[in-house]
Motif scaffolding. Sequence first.
Motif, short mmCIF file in Angstrom:
data_model
loop_
_atom_site.label_atom_id
_atom_site.label_comp_id
_atom_site.label_asym_id
_atom_site.label_seq_id
_atom_site.Cartn_x
_atom_site.Cartn_y
_atom_site.Cartn_z
N UNK A 33 0.82 -1.22 0.00
CA UNK A 33 0.00 0.00 0.00
C UNK A 33 0.85 1.26 0.00
N UNK A 34 2.15 1.10 -0.24
CA UNK A 34 3.03 2.25 -0.20
C UNK A 34 3.00 3.05 -1.50
N UNK A 35 2.74 2.37 -2.62
CA UNK A 35 2.66 3.03 -3.93
C UNK A 35 1.40 2.52 -4.61
N UNK A 36 0.58 3.44 -5.11
CA UNK A 36 -0.74 3.05 -5.61
C UNK A 36 -0.77 2.76 -7.10
N UNK A 37 0.09 3.38 -7.89
CA UNK A 37 0.01 3.26 -9.35
C UNK A 37 1.40 3.07 -9.94
N UNK A 38 1.48 2.55 -11.16
CA UNK A 38 2.79 2.45 -11.82
C UNK A 38 3.47 3.81 -11.97
N UNK A 39 2.70 4.85 -12.23
CA UNK A 39 3.32 6.17 -12.40
C UNK A 39 3.86 6.70 -11.07
N UNK A 40 3.16 6.38 -9.99
CA UNK A 40 3.68 6.78 -8.69
C UNK A 40 4.96 5.99 -8.38
N UNK A 41 5.00 4.74 -8.81
CA UNK A 41 6.22 3.95 -8.64
C UNK A 41 7.38 4.56 -9.43
N UNK A 42 7.07 5.05 -10.65
CA UNK A 42 8.11 5.70 -11.45
C UNK A 42 8.61 6.96 -10.77
N UNK A 74 18.99 -13.54 -3.21
CA UNK A 74 17.89 -13.83 -2.27
C UNK A 74 16.65 -13.03 -2.65
N UNK A 75 15.49 -13.41 -2.11
CA UNK A 75 14.26 -12.67 -2.43
C UNK A 75 14.40 -11.19 -2.15
N UNK A 76 13.78 -10.38 -3.01
CA UNK A 76 13.86 -8.94 -2.82
C UNK A 76 13.19 -8.54 -1.50
N UNK A 77 13.78 -7.61 -0.78
CA UNK A 77 13.15 -7.17 0.47
C UNK A 77 11.92 -6.32 0.17
N UNK A 78 10.91 -6.37 1.03
CA UNK A 78 9.75 -5.49 0.82
C UNK A 78 10.14 -4.04 1.07
N UNK A 136 7.49 15.90 -0.02
CA UNK A 136 6.61 14.77 -0.35
C UNK A 136 7.40 13.49 -0.10
N UNK A 137 6.89 12.65 0.77
CA UNK A 137 7.62 11.45 1.18
C UNK A 137 7.22 10.25 0.33
N UNK A 138 8.18 9.37 0.16
CA UNK A 138 8.00 8.11 -0.56
C UNK A 138 8.65 6.99 0.25
N UNK A 139 8.42 5.73 -0.15
CA UNK A 139 9.03 4.62 0.62
C UNK A 139 10.54 4.76 0.71
N UNK A 140 11.11 4.03 1.67
CA UNK A 140 12.56 3.99 1.87
C UNK A 140 13.13 5.36 2.22
N UNK A 141 12.29 6.22 2.82
CA UNK A 141 12.70 7.57 3.23
C UNK A 141 13.18 8.42 2.07
N UNK A 142 12.78 8.06 0.86
CA UNK A 142 13.03 8.93 -0.29
C UNK A 142 12.04 10.08 -0.24
N UNK A 143 12.40 11.20 -0.82
CA UNK A 143 11.50 12.34 -0.76
C UNK A 143 11.73 13.26 -1.95
#
Length: 585
Positions: free
Chosen positions: A257-266, A435-439, A564-571
């Motif tokens: 639930x951290x990113x809602x759309x592919x464009x938000x992921x981009x 190894x599996x990618x971390x969430x 504006x904050x994003x996952x992994x403390x990116x902003x």
Amino acid sequence: MSLPAEKATELKQLIHQQLNKMDVHGRIREILAETIREELPPDQPQLSTEDLIKALKRRGIIDDVMKELNFVTDSVDQELPASPKQPCFADRQSTLFKKSDGTRMADSTTMLSISDPVHIVLIKTDIFGETSLVASYFLEWRSVLGSENGVTNLTVELMGVGTESKVSVGILNIKLEMYPPLNIMLSQEVVNTQLALERQKTAERERLFLVYAKQWWREYLQIRPSHNSRLVKIFAQDENGINRPVCSYVRPLRAGRLLDTPRQAARFVNVLGYERAPVIGGGGKHEQWCTLLAFLCRNKGDCEDHANLLCSLLLGYGLEAFVCVGTKAKGVPHAWVMTCGTDSTITFWESLTGHRYIHKPVNPDESPLPEQPKPLYPYRTIGCVFNHHMFLGNCQPSDSVDVCIFDLNDESKWKPMSEEAIKSVCAPGATSSLPPFPPLCASMIDASVTSNEMELQLRLLVSEHRKDLGLTTVWEDQLSYLLSPALASYEFERTTSISAGNEEFQDAIRRAVPDGHTFKGFPIHFVYRNARRAFATCLRSPFCEEIICCRGDQVRLAVRVRVFTYPESACAVWIMFACKYRSVL
């Protein structure tokens, strides 16, 4: 031996809970009905208790119950005290470590088959908040399965990364402990044998894949000798200098639930910092493709790191995504992402900027048409595309992106690698794969607090700068507040490519600026939160410096910061400086 009344009651409760947990009563009812229907003689009207017990034993129900109960007593070698210690009832199932099928816990043999290592990443953060990657280590944890009491101590040497991958950076002492402890530990010989067999299997798989890759490359060159100059990247070095198939760097990644759309992921990938791998001395670009955890931990990386992460996220959203390897202007090597729509629409995603481009190929064999506008995308050539289970080399006469046909099923245009060969070394669970990618982790940054802190720091920096110039500074809070919608609109447009809210912002500014006054504003975007560094960058812009150093009558200054904050403390940090003053001409 007799039990105290309270202990007997507790024992009865525990046994009752265990029976309910195993649904023993239900199983008894089923066997009772089955026995009466199938085994009870016609001349025997009732089923005796002895017959029922025999039926339960025959079907293993009693043995199953007894196996689930375990009485733990002190060692018989110890001298018994005058008042013997009462046996302690233990639920065996509660002492196991890891779920295997959702209802039972995995035993030591099952855990020995789990080959994923523990990935340890060491980063360094300086006083300015800048991070750098120090070491990346894959820890083989299964030695603890053969250790006494489920505890072992390890000493590992951490090596540097990139060009320093052969240089030791320190020693790490690690204590591994199984908690809760397993009922049955394995012998160290069994663990070592399993690890040795896995290493042999991994080496053989990697050898076979290398043989296949060499054969594929020879066939690719036979199509056209000029293919030797194309950027067809089959292997890439990670931060430890280990060559890995490029397909192992990509895997479907769901953002929850951290990113809602592919464009938000981009947009999220775009705000992660860009930093080329450091090079010692002259020459070309040093190659270093970071594993995902190392990339996320330091929050910055090269274009390949961004492209691999974006491709993984788009795959997680169910899109058919590929990483493209080619060149930009002046032949600079570059990586970006491509998605193939169900309607054959090809879309390029630039992971460093978040921009999207629709690809419309030009047929060089058609009759000349009026000169068409140049493509908006910056890409010039393309050598190969890949994702987690496919790798295709561009074997068209020209590797120019403009004339490239992206029909990936046409083997006359794209030479594929065997998916089975890729799966043998890149599929999840393969001993040679990463190894599996971390969430992704939610942001730890409070956007409002950080915005306020940066805004106060910038006000102080502006006031000091103007004081050095002999100018006074008067701030207008209302004007600063009116800048907020513009910053929100800018971020929304970066994410969705849709402009919205500009009309309201302009109307509010017109009302706030009296007749005969002039308004000037300068927005700027950063991906870091260092106010002093941002201010120094702003001063290098002549237009921004003109606002900050504004002279005139009734000068009022404003500054607004929006984080504006994003996952992994990116902003994404938007700053807008503005001023209004009375025009005197």
